[in-house]
Every structure is written in structure tokens, then in C-alpha cells.
Scaffold this motif. Structure first.
Motif, PDB file in Angstrom:
ATOM      1  N   LEU A 349       0.845  -1.192   0.000  1.00 26.36           N
ATOM      2  CA  LEU A 349       0.000   0.000   0.000  1.00 26.36           C
ATOM      3  C   LEU A 349       0.877   1.237   0.000  1.00 26.36           C
ATOM      4  O   LEU A 349       1.914   1.291   0.658  1.00 26.36           O
ATOM      5  N   GLY A 350       0.443   2.266  -0.727  1.00 24.69           N
ATOM      6  CA  GLY A 350       1.211   3.496  -0.835  1.00 24.69           C
ATOM      7  C   GLY A 350       0.833   4.548   0.190  1.00 24.69           C
ATOM      8  O   GLY A 350       0.070   4.293   1.136  1.00 24.69           O
ATOM      9  N   ARG A 351       1.308   5.741  -0.002  1.00 23.91           N
ATOM     10  CA  ARG A 351       1.104   6.845   0.936  1.00 23.91           C
ATOM     11  C   ARG A 351      -0.366   7.163   1.140  1.00 23.91           C
ATOM     12  O   ARG A 351      -0.786   7.541   2.239  1.00 23.91           O
ATOM     13  N   PHE A 352      -1.170   7.052   0.079  1.00 22.43           N
ATOM     14  CA  PHE A 352      -2.583   7.409   0.161  1.00 22.43           C
ATOM     15  C   PHE A 352      -3.476   6.212   0.495  1.00 22.43           C
ATOM     16  O   PHE A 352      -4.694   6.323   0.418  1.00 22.43           O
ATOM     17  N   GLY A 353      -2.871   5.095   0.859  1.00 21.77           N
ATOM     18  CA  GLY A 353      -3.660   3.928   1.222  1.00 21.77           C
ATOM     19  C   GLY A 353      -4.099   3.092   0.042  1.00 21.77           C
ATOM     20  O   GLY A 353      -4.870   2.144   0.202  1.00 21.77           O
TER      21      GLY A 353
END
Length: 474
Positions: A349-353
Motif C-alpha cells: 500500500l502506498g502513501r494514500f492507502g
């Protein structure tokens, strides 16, 4: 088969399996709940993408079914009500980003769930680039672009948007959705205002033949066209893919599924009726050039406005389809459908979910597919959607066994009559499809079954373990 239903929970002590995902976290990744019914409906409607469906897919039906197009879509929409009932009940029992495969695996066994996953992946990987390539046609009043390059640009733009927070995407797609609904409304108003024939034309079953004379559309042609008609409104299933990110999924999944189907059916079917009644002649209707008809009914400025709205609708569809498809891949990796390193990457998962690696895996190949001839894949998509619905209906027939009979969930009326009838109708529709499309889809399914037999089944203790987020357990 409830032994496939495994909560996503913190792993206990003990040695990891030999083929475990390298460096996997103790607690499997979970998507965060951030949207309600309104946001979910906006995203789901955007995946149905009524305007791009109306302007990109429906013209093909006009070409083969003529005045019977509206009737075929209406029948397909009625069938989709039964399908939506199945999705609503299963989606509230099994609220997972895995969508169909999580529901079918849990109820009908892991092999059936795997085959549904392959069919859904086939659909979601093919449809976005096919629709994206239509952007060039609707930007033509302003700029002339190569369809392949325009489609690739749309897919890359959709991929970038898919990396953002889901709440932000709900509002982005919501704005685009308003514009495409306006375009569909303009077409409907103009079509009805320039009516050339009465309501009886909707059941006249005529199509312009090669010689220009009217040919009769047979009942078998209508049945064959139902596979595409089912595909036209199939985007309502996106609500199930988003169920892991919907607040209170036990209530909101069913509300989103049914509301989306109702709205999308109206937005698509009403303009189709108007076009059928307002087309200058049968040849123009069969030609399916809706943009030219709009310009004929009004002027070039209105035609340009509608074309631009459709172009935005296609971009909108690309964004939502990338979001949907990345969630499917994320869920399959979390459920260990692939070799360990691949599972580890796809579940990040990335920074923005958002599942950023899965998003890239969906979007970048989609851009590449825009340079491939995909004409025959409309038929393959229709067969895949019908087969997927068939397996979902079978799962719905089995969903009230054992502990599932007492699990709090939305329950359809007229069970088990609805899934039984749906199974019979969908099986018959499959028998009426072209042999080539059935062979293509069957071949892909055979390869998927071989992967199951040689890899997934021998590693059944560590692979293809369908899971649910901890907060959805009851």
C-alpha cells in the motif's frame, strides 16, 4: 465451503511456511474504510460509465440489432436485477476487495473462485483500453489524435489518478459523472424531440441489411445480444469490490449495488429509446453514428459539447476501472494466489492507502493494450461476463448453508427461485454465443485450471487462502 473464509488477523507465533511471502508483515494489509453510500455510488456509476457505454458499446448493438436494441437492453437490465440481488446478498456476507472470487470461493469452493477470478480479470483488463481508444473519436471536433496513442494517454492518466486517496477519486469521478449524465440527457431530449417513428418501432425488430432493405431481427439474435447487454450495465459489481472500503458494508453494499443498477439503467436505456425513435431512418440507426445524429438534430456546437462530455466520461471510466482492477489484484496477492515475491509486491500500500504496485500493474499494461487489435475481444468479454454471473448465481444458491444462514446480511426475496432461474437463463445465453468467442474464453479458462492443478492445489495450505478483513467478521 466455509473452510476458505479466513479473517485477516495478526499472525500467531511459530515458523513461517517455506513459501511464505518474503518480509511480509505480521498483520496482512487492510484497505481503510473511507467512503459512504454516496461516494460508493458515484464511483460505481462511473465504472458503469453510462455515457461511454452509450456512445462506444451501444452503437455496435445498433449495427446488429437495429430497432431491437432497446428491447435487448431492457431484457438484459431485468436479468441484471436478479444478478444484483445475488451480488447484494453475497457482498454483505463476504465484503472483500476480492469481489466475485471471494464470494464464490467461500460458497462454492476455491477452484470455482479461482475460475471466477480469471474471468473477472479478463474482463477488467480488456475493457478499459478498449473504451479508452474511443477517446480519439470524441475529441475529433477539437483535435485529431491517433486512437491508440489517445487510449494509452487515458490509461496512464487513469493510473496516476488511481494512486490517489479513494475519497479524492470519488469526488473527481463524481464531477465527470455529472457531465456524462448531462450528455446522455441532451441526446434523449433531442431524440424524442425529433421522433421519426412511434413507440411501436421499439418492438419492430428491424435492421438495415446490406442492400439497404430492412431485415428481420430474429429472437436468436436478441438472445445472442444479451451477453453484450449484460456487459453494458455490469459495472454495478464495482460496489462489491469497494466493500472493504465502504463504511458499514453490511448495509451499504446492497444499497450501492441496487441504486447503481437503477440509475445506470435509466441513464442508458432512455437515450437508446430516444435514438431509436428519433433516428432519421433505419440505415442511420443501424450505422450507430450517434454523434452525427446529434449534430443533425441540433447543430455542430451541441454535437461538440456532447462529444467532449463523452471524452470526459471515457477518462472517468478509465480512472474507476483502474481503481477497481487494482483492488482485485491486491486482494488476490493478499490471499496468496501467486508465488511469494509477486504476492509481496502486489499487496503493498502506498502513501494514500491505495495498492500502488497493483495499480501500476493494471494501468501500464492497459496502455500497451491500446496498440493491439482488440475488435474480437468484445465477444470474449460478453462470454466472460455471462460465465462470471453464472458462477455468482451458483454461489448465491449455496449461500444459506451452515453458519451463513444465520450471518447478519441483506437477504434477497424469492430465494432460491431467483438464482435457479438465473442459472438456467445464463447457461442458455452462453450456448448462443459465437464458437470463436467460446473457444477463446474456454482456452484461457483451461490454462487457469492447469495453473490451479499444478501450483495452487498442491500448495493449498499456503496458497489461495481467501480472507476477510477483521472488522467484517460477525
Amino acid at each position: 465451503m466455509t473452510d476458505t473464509l479466513r479473517p485477516v488477523a495478526t499472525a500467531g507465533p511459530g515458523p513461517a511456511p517455506a513459501d511464505a511471502v518474503p518480509a511480509a508483515p505480521a498483520t496482512p494489509q487492510k484497505l481503510k474504510r473511507s467512503i459512504g453510500v454516496v461516494g460508493g455510488t458515484l464511483l460505481t456509476l462511473s465504472c458503469v460509465t453510462p455515457a461511454s457505454t452509450l456512445f462506444v458499446v451501444v452503437p455496435d448493438l445498433f449495427g446488429s440489432l437495429g430497432t431491437a436494441t432497446a428491447l435487448t437492453i431492457a431484457i438484459g437490465s431485468l436479468l441484471c436485477v436478479a444478478v444484483a440481488f445475488c451480488y447484494s446478498e453475497l457482498g454483505t456476507l463476504i465484503p472483500s476487495a476480492g469481489g466475485e472470487y471471494a464470494m464464490v470461493s467461500t460458497m462454492a469452493g476455491r477452484l470455482a473462485g479461482w475460475l471466477v477470478f480469471v474471468l473477472s480479470l479478463l474482463v477488467v483488463m480488456i475493457v478499459p483500453p478498449v473504451i479508452a481508444m474511443g477517446t480519439a473519436d470524441y475529441l475529433a471536433p477539437i483535435v485529431h489524435l491517433d486512437p491508440a496513442f489517445a487510449g494509452a494517454a487515458v490509461m496512464l492518466l487513469a493510473t496516476l489518478a488511481g494512486l490517489l486517496d479513494l475519497r479524492a477519486n470519488a469526488w473527481i469521478t463524481g464531477v465527470f459523472l455529472v457531465l456524462e449524465v448531462i450528455a446522455a440527457a441532451v441526446v434523449a431530449v433531442l431524440g424524442f424531440a425529433h421522433g421519426e417513428r412511434g413507440a411501436g418501432s421499439l418492438v419492430s425488430m428491424e435492421v438495415a441489411g446490406p442492400s439497404g432493405h430492412a431485415d428481420t431481427v430474429t429472437a436468436m439474435l436478441v438472445v445472442s445480444g444479451l451477453a453484450i447487454a449484460l456487459f453494458i450495465t455490469q459495472g454495478f459489481s464495482t460496489a462489491v469490490y469497494l466493500s472493504e472500503e465502504l463504511d458499514d458494508p453490511r448495509r451499504n453494499v446492497a444499497r450501492t449495488v441496487l441504486a447503481t443498477l437503477a440509475i445506470s439503467t435509466v441513464v442508458i436505456l432512455v437515450p437508446v429509446v430516444a435514438i431509436t425513435m428519433g433516428a432519421p431512418d433505419l440505415e442511420a440507426l443501424t450505422g450507430g453514428d450517434i454523434g452525427t445524429m446529434v449534430t443533425t438534430w441540433s447543430n455542430s456546437a451541441v454535437g461538440t459539447f456532447v462529444s467532449l462530455c463523452v471524452a470526459l466520461a471515457i477518462i472517468n471510466a478509465g480512472i474507476v476501472m483502474v481503481i477497481q482492477n487494482s483492488r482485485v489484484l491486491f486482494a488476490s496477492a493478499r490471499d496468496r494466489a501467486w508465488p511469494g515475491p509477486v504476492n509481496g509486491l502486489l499487496s503493498k500500500l502506498g502513501r494514500f492507502g491505495s495498492p500502488w504496485v497493483a495499480t501500476l500493474v493494471v494501468g501500464v499494461p492497459g496502455a500497451a493494450l491500446c496498440f493491439v487489435n482488440l475488435d474480437t475481444l468484445y465477444g470474449v468479454t460478453g462470454v466472460s461476463v455471462t460465465g462470471m454471473y453464472l458462477l455468482v448465481a451458483i454461489a448465491a444458491l449455496l449461500c444459506r448453508r451452515g453458519t451463513h444462514a444465520h450471518t447478519p446480511a441483506w437477504r434477497m426475496q424469492l430465494w432460491p427461485t431467483v438464482p435457479v432461474l438465473l442459472i438456467g437463463v445464463l447457461a442458455y445465453i452462453l450456448t448462443q454465443q459465437e464458437t470463436a468467442y467460446l473457444l477463446w474464453t474456454g482456452g484461457i479458462t483451461a490454462v487457469a485450471t492447469l495453473y490451479w492443478a499444478l501450483y495452487l492445489r498442491p500448495h493449498s495450505e499456503t496458497r489461495w487462502l481467501v480472507s476477510l478483513p477483521e472488522d467484517t467478521q460477525v
